[in-house]
Design a protein around this motif. Structure first.
Motif, PDB file in Angstrom:
ATOM      1  N   TYR A 292       0.840  -1.184   0.000  1.00  0.00           N
ATOM      2  CA  TYR A 292       0.000   0.000   0.000  1.00  0.00           C
ATOM      3  C   TYR A 292       0.882   1.242   0.000  1.00  0.00           C
ATOM      4  CZ  TYR A 292      -3.864  -3.012   1.545  1.00  0.00           C
ATOM      5  OH  TYR A 292      -4.823  -3.986   1.632  1.00  0.00           O
ATOM      6  N   ARG A 293       0.266   2.304  -0.420  1.00  0.00           N
ATOM      7  CA  ARG A 293       0.892   3.616  -0.366  1.00  0.00           C
ATOM      8  C   ARG A 293      -0.082   4.519   0.370  1.00  0.00           C
ATOM      9  NH1 ARG A 293       3.150   6.651  -5.816  1.00  0.00           N
ATOM     10  NH2 ARG A 293       4.057   8.454  -4.754  1.00  0.00           N
ATOM     11  N   GLN A 294       0.461   5.410   1.181  1.00  0.00           N
ATOM     12  CA  GLN A 294      -0.422   6.281   1.946  1.00  0.00           C
ATOM     13  C   GLN A 294       0.168   7.685   1.989  1.00  0.00           C
ATOM     14  OE1 GLN A 294      -0.979   5.402   6.171  1.00  0.00           O
ATOM     15  NE2 GLN A 294      -3.161   5.834   5.953  1.00  0.00           N
ATOM     16  N   PHE A 295      -0.608   8.649   1.546  1.00  0.00           N
ATOM     17  CA  PHE A 295      -0.216  10.043   1.633  1.00  0.00           C
ATOM     18  C   PHE A 295      -0.744  10.605   2.944  1.00  0.00           C
ATOM     19  CE2 PHE A 295       1.828  10.442  -2.334  1.00  0.00           C
ATOM     20  CZ  PHE A 295       1.151   9.627  -3.229  1.00  0.00           C
ATOM     21  N   PRO A 296      -0.118  11.702   3.421  1.00  0.00           N
ATOM     22  CA  PRO A 296      -0.517  12.266   4.718  1.00  0.00           C
ATOM     23  C   PRO A 296      -2.019  12.501   4.819  1.00  0.00           C
ATOM     24  CG  PRO A 296       1.481  13.324   3.936  1.00  0.00           C
ATOM     25  CD  PRO A 296       1.000  12.449   2.814  1.00  0.00           C
ATOM     26  N   LYS A 297      -2.583  12.046   5.906  1.00  0.00           N
ATOM     27  CA  LYS A 297      -3.995  12.235   6.237  1.00  0.00           C
ATOM     28  C   LYS A 297      -4.933  11.611   5.210  1.00  0.00           C
ATOM     29  CE  LYS A 297      -3.065  16.424   8.868  1.00  0.00           C
ATOM     30  NZ  LYS A 297      -3.394  17.845   9.112  1.00  0.00           N
ATOM     31  N   GLN A 298      -4.429  10.660   4.455  1.00  0.00           N
ATOM     32  CA  GLN A 298      -5.279   9.953   3.507  1.00  0.00           C
ATOM     33  C   GLN A 298      -5.293   8.468   3.824  1.00  0.00           C
ATOM     34  OE1 GLN A 298      -4.819  10.878  -0.640  1.00  0.00           O
ATOM     35  NE2 GLN A 298      -4.342  13.027  -0.232  1.00  0.00           N
TER      36      GLN A 298
ATOM     37  N   MET B   8      -1.543  -0.849  -3.905  1.00  0.00           N
ATOM     38  CA  MET B   8      -0.735  -0.765  -5.117  1.00  0.00           C
ATOM     39  C   MET B   8      -0.734  -2.099  -5.869  1.00  0.00           C
ATOM     40  SD  MET B   8       2.566   1.202  -3.569  1.00  0.00           S
ATOM     41  CE  MET B   8       3.414   1.292  -5.145  1.00  0.00           C
ATOM     42  N   ALA B   9      -0.521  -3.184  -5.103  1.00  0.00           N
ATOM     43  CA  ALA B   9      -0.389  -4.477  -5.762  1.00  0.00           C
ATOM     44  C   ALA B   9      -0.594  -5.594  -4.751  1.00  0.00           C
ATOM     45  CB  ALA B   9       0.974  -4.613  -6.417  1.00  0.00           C
ATOM     46  N   THR B  10      -0.960  -6.742  -5.279  1.00  0.00           N
ATOM     47  CA  THR B  10      -1.145  -7.961  -4.496  1.00  0.00           C
ATOM     48  C   THR B  10      -0.211  -9.017  -5.053  1.00  0.00           C
ATOM     49  OG1 THR B  10      -3.479  -7.424  -4.179  1.00  0.00           O
ATOM     50  CG2 THR B  10      -2.814  -9.714  -3.802  1.00  0.00           C
ATOM     51  N   SER B  11       0.497  -9.698  -4.171  1.00  0.00           N
ATOM     52  CA  SER B  11       1.391 -10.741  -4.672  1.00  0.00           C
ATOM     53  C   SER B  11       1.165 -12.038  -3.926  1.00  0.00           C
ATOM     54  CB  SER B  11       2.855 -10.314  -4.562  1.00  0.00           C
ATOM     55  OG  SER B  11       3.290 -10.318  -3.222  1.00  0.00           O
ATOM     56  N   ASN B  12       1.144 -13.111  -4.660  1.00  0.00           N
ATOM     57  CA  ASN B  12       1.071 -14.452  -4.086  1.00  0.00           C
ATOM     58  C   ASN B  12       2.437 -15.102  -4.240  1.00  0.00           C
ATOM     59  OD1 ASN B  12      -1.802 -14.767  -3.296  1.00  0.00           O
ATOM     60  ND2 ASN B  12      -2.104 -14.346  -5.457  1.00  0.00           N
ATOM     61  N   GLU B  13       2.832 -15.824  -3.233  1.00  0.00           N
ATOM     62  CA  GLU B  13       4.154 -16.428  -3.220  1.00  0.00           C
ATOM     63  C   GLU B  13       4.395 -17.247  -4.480  1.00  0.00           C
ATOM     64  OE1 GLU B  13       4.641 -19.977  -2.362  1.00  0.00           O
ATOM     65  OE2 GLU B  13       6.817 -19.840  -2.536  1.00  0.00           O
ATOM     66  N   GLY B  14       5.490 -16.929  -5.149  1.00  0.00           N
ATOM     67  CA  GLY B  14       5.879 -17.662  -6.342  1.00  0.00           C
ATOM     68  C   GLY B  14       5.212 -17.216  -7.623  1.00  0.00           C
ATOM     69  N   SER B  15       4.327 -16.231  -7.533  1.00  0.00           N
ATOM     70  CA  SER B  15       3.626 -15.741  -8.723  1.00  0.00           C
ATOM     71  C   SER B  15       3.942 -14.278  -8.967  1.00  0.00           C
ATOM     72  CB  SER B  15       2.109 -15.898  -8.556  1.00  0.00           C
ATOM     73  OG  SER B  15       1.767 -17.225  -8.298  1.00  0.00           O
ATOM     74  N   LYS B  16       3.627 -13.825 -10.157  1.00  0.00           N
ATOM     75  CA  LYS B  16       3.796 -12.410 -10.466  1.00  0.00           C
ATOM     76  C   LYS B  16       2.749 -11.603  -9.709  1.00  0.00           C
ATOM     77  CE  LYS B  16       5.817 -12.708 -15.094  1.00  0.00           C
ATOM     78  NZ  LYS B  16       5.661 -12.339 -16.529  1.00  0.00           N
TER      79      LYS B  16
ATOM     80  N   PHE C  60       4.536   7.132   2.193  1.00  0.00           N
ATOM     81  CA  PHE C  60       4.607   6.113   3.239  1.00  0.00           C
ATOM     82  C   PHE C  60       4.156   4.808   2.598  1.00  0.00           C
ATOM     83  CE2 PHE C  60       5.255   4.818   7.390  1.00  0.00           C
ATOM     84  CZ  PHE C  60       4.137   4.291   8.021  1.00  0.00           C
ATOM     85  N   TYR C  61       5.034   3.828   2.575  1.00  0.00           N
ATOM     86  CA  TYR C  61       4.727   2.538   1.948  1.00  0.00           C
ATOM     87  C   TYR C  61       4.523   1.500   3.055  1.00  0.00           C
ATOM     88  CZ  TYR C  61       6.125   4.678  -2.424  1.00  0.00           C
ATOM     89  OH  TYR C  61       6.195   5.508  -3.524  1.00  0.00           O
ATOM     90  N   ILE C  62       3.416   0.793   2.979  1.00  0.00           N
ATOM     91  CA  ILE C  62       3.084  -0.192   4.004  1.00  0.00           C
ATOM     92  C   ILE C  62       2.785  -1.527   3.339  1.00  0.00           C
ATOM     93  CG2 ILE C  62       1.646  -0.680   6.024  1.00  0.00           C
ATOM     94  CD1 ILE C  62       0.648   2.198   5.901  1.00  0.00           C
ATOM     95  N   CYS C  63       3.342  -2.587   3.897  1.00  0.00           N
ATOM     96  CA  CYS C  63       3.028  -3.914   3.398  1.00  0.00           C
ATOM     97  C   CYS C  63       2.123  -4.618   4.400  1.00  0.00           C
ATOM     98  CB  CYS C  63       4.290  -4.743   3.168  1.00  0.00           C
ATOM     99  SG  CYS C  63       5.114  -5.244   4.687  1.00  0.00           S
ATOM    100  N   SER C  64       1.434  -5.612   3.938  1.00  0.00           N
ATOM    101  CA  SER C  64       0.673  -6.466   4.839  1.00  0.00           C
ATOM    102  C   SER C  64       0.723  -7.893   4.330  1.00  0.00           C
ATOM    103  CB  SER C  64      -0.778  -5.998   4.976  1.00  0.00           C
ATOM    104  OG  SER C  64      -1.511  -6.283   3.803  1.00  0.00           O
ATOM    105  N   GLY C  65       0.531  -8.816   5.243  1.00  0.00           N
ATOM    106  CA  GLY C  65       0.561 -10.221   4.879  1.00  0.00           C
ATOM    107  C   GLY C  65      -0.715 -10.905   5.316  1.00  0.00           C
TER     108      GLY C  65
ATOM    109  N   PHE D 228      -0.413  -5.867   9.182  1.00  0.00           N
ATOM    110  CA  PHE D 228       0.378  -4.826   8.556  1.00  0.00           C
ATOM    111  C   PHE D 228       1.766  -4.673   9.176  1.00  0.00           C
ATOM    112  CE2 PHE D 228      -2.445  -2.677   5.612  1.00  0.00           C
ATOM    113  CZ  PHE D 228      -3.689  -3.155   6.003  1.00  0.00           C
ATOM    114  N   GLY D 229       2.693  -4.282   8.329  1.00  0.00           N
ATOM    115  CA  GLY D 229       3.997  -3.880   8.803  1.00  0.00           C
ATOM    116  C   GLY D 229       3.941  -2.453   9.332  1.00  0.00           C
ATOM    117  N   PRO D 230       5.038  -1.984   9.914  1.00  0.00           N
ATOM    118  CA  PRO D 230       5.054  -0.643  10.503  1.00  0.00           C
ATOM    119  C   PRO D 230       5.214   0.481   9.485  1.00  0.00           C
ATOM    120  CG  PRO D 230       7.153  -1.710  10.827  1.00  0.00           C
ATOM    121  CD  PRO D 230       6.252  -2.736  10.209  1.00  0.00           C
ATOM    122  N   GLY D 231       5.476   0.126   8.234  1.00  0.00           N
ATOM    123  CA  GLY D 231       5.587   1.155   7.200  1.00  0.00           C
ATOM    124  C   GLY D 231       7.007   1.629   6.970  1.00  0.00           C
TER     125      GLY D 231
END
Lengths: 112, 118
Positions: free
Chosen positions: B36-42, B47-55, B91-96, B109-112
């Motif tokens: 994910y991408r997050q702009f201030p106060k938004q 952005m994208a979804t990824s599965n292990e071993g796939s594009k 601010f870029y945030i990942c989640s699993g 979520f990760g801490p960003g």
């Protein structure tokens, strides 16, 4: 119309107040309902998770789901300044691969 | 709850350089990871979804050649911002999300990572 609607606020309350945060949604297939709390410059933290309709309580937090009205709520009792954060609702369904749809988030300020 | 880490937590780079951000699930196997991408106060912008071993599957409007995503294992995904420009500052945030039954409904979520491109 967005799939999930959430008032962005800000919502300002005095310390000790009961806070009510809400989301409405349009997709009746949603079965899993989450609330995340996000502090400034941090990643969202899973706060509550509810499956289908009903209530769930965890300490000062209560999550309610009313599937008939497509309406979910998060109540915070005895709110504290440390509760000041953005609260995001989220929901998903096992159809469509559990794609999670997030609300815009409500900014909450609890004043001491 | 499950724990996701991100590294680095913040990075400052010059325009034109590439930046790699790592996302790790520490105590569960994340068959699916999200960036994910997050702009201030938004709110979060997927952005994208990824599965292990796939594009990765990119959301509309996200340049896949600009934002390279690799999900080579069940515990690691990377996002590389290629030829970064000031407008990529965010601010870029990942989640699993796990893949087992009863584990697929929630994302952790990760801490960003705060990226500043000068």
């Amino acid at each position: 119309q967005k799939e999930v609607e959430q008032d962005p606020g800000p919502l300002s309350v005095p310390e000790g107040a009961i806070v009510s945060l809400n989301c409405t949604y349009s997709n009746s297939a949603f079965q899993y309902f989450m609330w995340y709390r996000q502090y400034s410059r941090k990643g969202p933290e899973l706060l509550m998770y509810t499956y289908s309709s009903g209530n769930k309580e965890d300490g000062r937090f209560t999550a309610q789901v009313d599937k008939s009205s497509k309406y979910i709520s998060l109540f915070i009792r005895d709110s504290q300044p440390s509760d000041s954060a953005t609260y995001l609702c989220a929901m998903s369904a096992d159809t469509g691969g559990f794609k999670t749809i997030f609300g815009a988030g409500t900014r909450l300020f609890v004043k001491a | 709850g499950a724990v996701v880490s991100q590294h680095p937590s913040r990075v400052i780079c010059k325009s034109g350089t590439s930046v790699k951000i790592e996302c790790r699930s520490l105590d569960f196997q994340a068959t699916t990871m999200f960036w994910y991408r997050q702009f201030p106060k938004q709110s979060l912008m997927l952005m994208a979804t990824s599965n292990e071993g796939s594009k990765a599957t990119y959301e509309q409007g996200v340049e896949k050649d600009k934002f390279l995503i690799n999900h080579a294992s069940l515990t690691l995904s990377t996002l590389t911002v290629t030829s970064a420009h000031p407008e990529d500052s965010s601010f870029y945030i990942c989640s699993g999300r796990g893949g087992l039954a009863g584990d697929q409904e929630t994302q952790y979520f990760g801490p960003g990572t705060r990226l500043l491109v000068l």
